[in-house]
Design an enzyme around this catalytic site. Structure first.
Site, PDB file in Angstrom:
ATOM      1  CD  GLU A   1     -80.144  88.997  36.159  1.00 24.22           C
ATOM      2  OE1 GLU A   1     -81.194  88.409  35.799  1.00 24.22           O
ATOM      3  OE2 GLU A   1     -79.583  89.866  35.469  1.00 24.22           O
TER       4      GLU A   1
ATOM      5  CE  LYS B   1     -75.776  90.391  25.676  1.00 22.47           C
ATOM      6  NZ  LYS B   1     -76.527  89.781  26.768  1.00 22.47           N
TER       7      LYS B   1
HETATM    8  N1  PSU Z   1     -79.477  91.725  29.355  1.00 21.55           N
HETATM    9  C1  PSU Z   1     -78.457  90.863  29.295  1.00 21.55           C
HETATM   10  N2  PSU Z   1     -78.565  89.667  29.940  1.00 21.55           N
HETATM   11  C2  PSU Z   1     -79.685  89.320  30.636  1.00 21.55           C
HETATM   12  C3  PSU Z   1     -80.778  90.271  30.708  1.00 21.55           C
HETATM   13  C4  PSU Z   1     -80.616  91.451  30.052  1.00 21.55           C
HETATM   14  O1  PSU Z   1     -77.461  91.158  28.667  1.00 21.55           O
HETATM   15  O2  PSU Z   1     -79.764  88.219  31.193  1.00 21.55           O
HETATM   16  C5  PSU Z   1     -81.996  89.922  31.515  1.00 21.55           C
HETATM   17  C6  PSU Z   1     -81.920  90.571  32.906  1.00 21.55           C
HETATM   18  O3  PSU Z   1     -82.526  89.723  33.845  1.00 21.55           O
HETATM   19  C7  PSU Z   1     -82.756  91.835  32.732  1.00 21.55           C
HETATM   20  C8  PSU Z   1     -83.845  91.324  31.804  1.00 21.55           C
HETATM   21  O4  PSU Z   1     -83.266  92.343  33.934  1.00 21.55           O
HETATM   22  O5  PSU Z   1     -83.170  90.471  30.893  1.00 21.55           O
HETATM   23  C9  PSU Z   1     -84.562  92.443  31.089  1.00 21.55           C
HETATM   24  O6  PSU Z   1     -85.696  91.940  30.462  1.00 21.55           O
HETATM   25  P1  PSU Z   1     -86.788  92.961  29.866  1.00 21.55           P
HETATM   26  O7  PSU Z   1     -86.051  93.678  28.773  1.00 21.55           O
HETATM   27  O8  PSU Z   1     -87.898  92.102  29.370  1.00 21.55           O
HETATM   28  O9  PSU Z   1     -87.173  93.882  30.991  1.00 21.55           O
END
Ligand code: PSU
Ligand code: MN
Length: 306
Positions: free
Chosen positions: A27, A162
């Site tokens: 990603e 996390k």
């Molecule tokens: N959690 C992490 N590192 C990240 C992300 C999440 O520990 O880089 C990023 C990933 O790209 C994940 C996104 O898909 O954040 C999720 O964002 P949201 O909670 O806005 O859907």
């Protein structure tokens, strides 16, 4: 695989797919929004190299000039890393506008799954997934990553989620949506920086071959969705739980005080945790991503023999 007129698959990637050789999707939100420059670029390139060292072809995914890209050049990775938060964070709902406007987007887990599937890639490695946020019973902040896992047949290898999230609710949501959650060499859901969360996973697999067999069975059953593989951070790089928990509590309080909402929430919390722990959490983050890239490449290789 479905042909899509908006998709550009890099030649090396399409050659590998056509020959049935293993490919691993990666990603780009982690590059633009998940880590600071220049560590983000350095890490993205190291992750690609790790995929290669373990016998697969990397396909880093992003939206560039409105084109859905499966496989980026070094220059494109450098651009995404240098521009950082200046690149839109692109989840499922963002793709139509970005494509129509010819804009750039850093793809989240959800969007990377969508584009990987379009390109015919079935294994994807990342750091952590989005999930159910703490307080979601009021904010309704639940990452689109979870819905994507329910819809799109891609295996996502991560280090769990996390503790900025509510891990118990995240597991409940995945159960409701029928997403298999597999522990790689563990019976417990890893919590990203630490190896355990106290929550059990449904199934454990100890080899890439076992993971490949589960994914094959899921396909043969005709399930539409994906599979979540949770791979704990190597012991030597795991963080002290008290240190990381304190940083997360402070980051959550700061986000609340500043009124951070919506798609800004995850990037804000991630950046704040890095600030609060100095370089330590960043180093752990890099190590766990490399470890996931290795397991994903070995699993893609095991799958390509099936
Ligand atoms: N959690 C992490 N590192 C990240 C992300 C999440 O520990 O880089 C990023 C990933 O790209 C994940 C996104 O898909 O954040 C999720 O964002 P949201 O909670 O806005 O859907
Ligand atoms: Mn959200």
């Amino acid at each position: 695989m479905e042909f899509n007129s908006h998709l550009d698959t890099a030649e090396e990637v399409s050659d590998a797919l056509a020959a049935g050789r293993p490919v691993v999707a990666l990603e780009s939100t982690i590059i633009s929004h998940g880590m600071p420059y220049p560590k983000n670029v350095e890490t993205a390139l190291r992750v690609e190299q790790t995929v290669r060292d373990n016998g697969a072809v990397p396909a880093t995914i992003a939206v560039i000039g409105g084109r859905l890209k499966a496989g980026l050049s070094r220059e494109e990775i450098e651009y995404l890393g240098r521009t950082g938060r200046g690149v839109a964070k692109a989840s499922r709902r963002d793709l139509p506008a970005l494509v129509a406007r010819g804009a750039d987007g850093a793809t989240t887990v959800a969007t990377t799954m969508i584009i990987a599937h379009m390109a015919g890639i079935s294994v994807f490695a990342t750091g952590g997934i989005g999930g159910v946020h703490r307080g979601a019973e009021v904010t309704m902040d639940i990452s689109a990553d979870l819905e994507e896992l329910a819809h799109t047949p891609v295996m996502v290898v991560c280090a769990g989620a996390k503790a900025i999230l509510d891990l118990g609710l995240t597991l409940e949501y995945l159960e409701t949506r029928g997403v298999p959650v597999i522990g790689f060499g563990t019976d417990e859901l890893p919590a990203f920086y630490t190896r355990g969360s106290g929550f059990g996973v449904d199934y454990r697999a100890d080899t890439p071959e076992e993971l490949a067999a589960m994914f094959c069975a899921q396909r043969e059953l005709g399930y539409p969705g994906g599979m979540l593989v949770t791979n704990p951070i190597p012991e030597e790089y795991a963080m002290d739980k008290t240190v990381i928990d304190a940083a997360i509590e402070t980051a959550l309080a700061d986000a609340k005080e500043r009124g951070i909402r919506g798609k800004e929430t995850t990037p804000f919390l991630l950046a704040r945790v890095v600030e609060l722990t100095g370089g330590d959490s960043l180093e752990s983050n890099i190590r766990l991503v490399l470890n996931n890239a290795r397991v994903a490449a070995l699993t893609a290789a095991a799958l390509s023999g099936k």
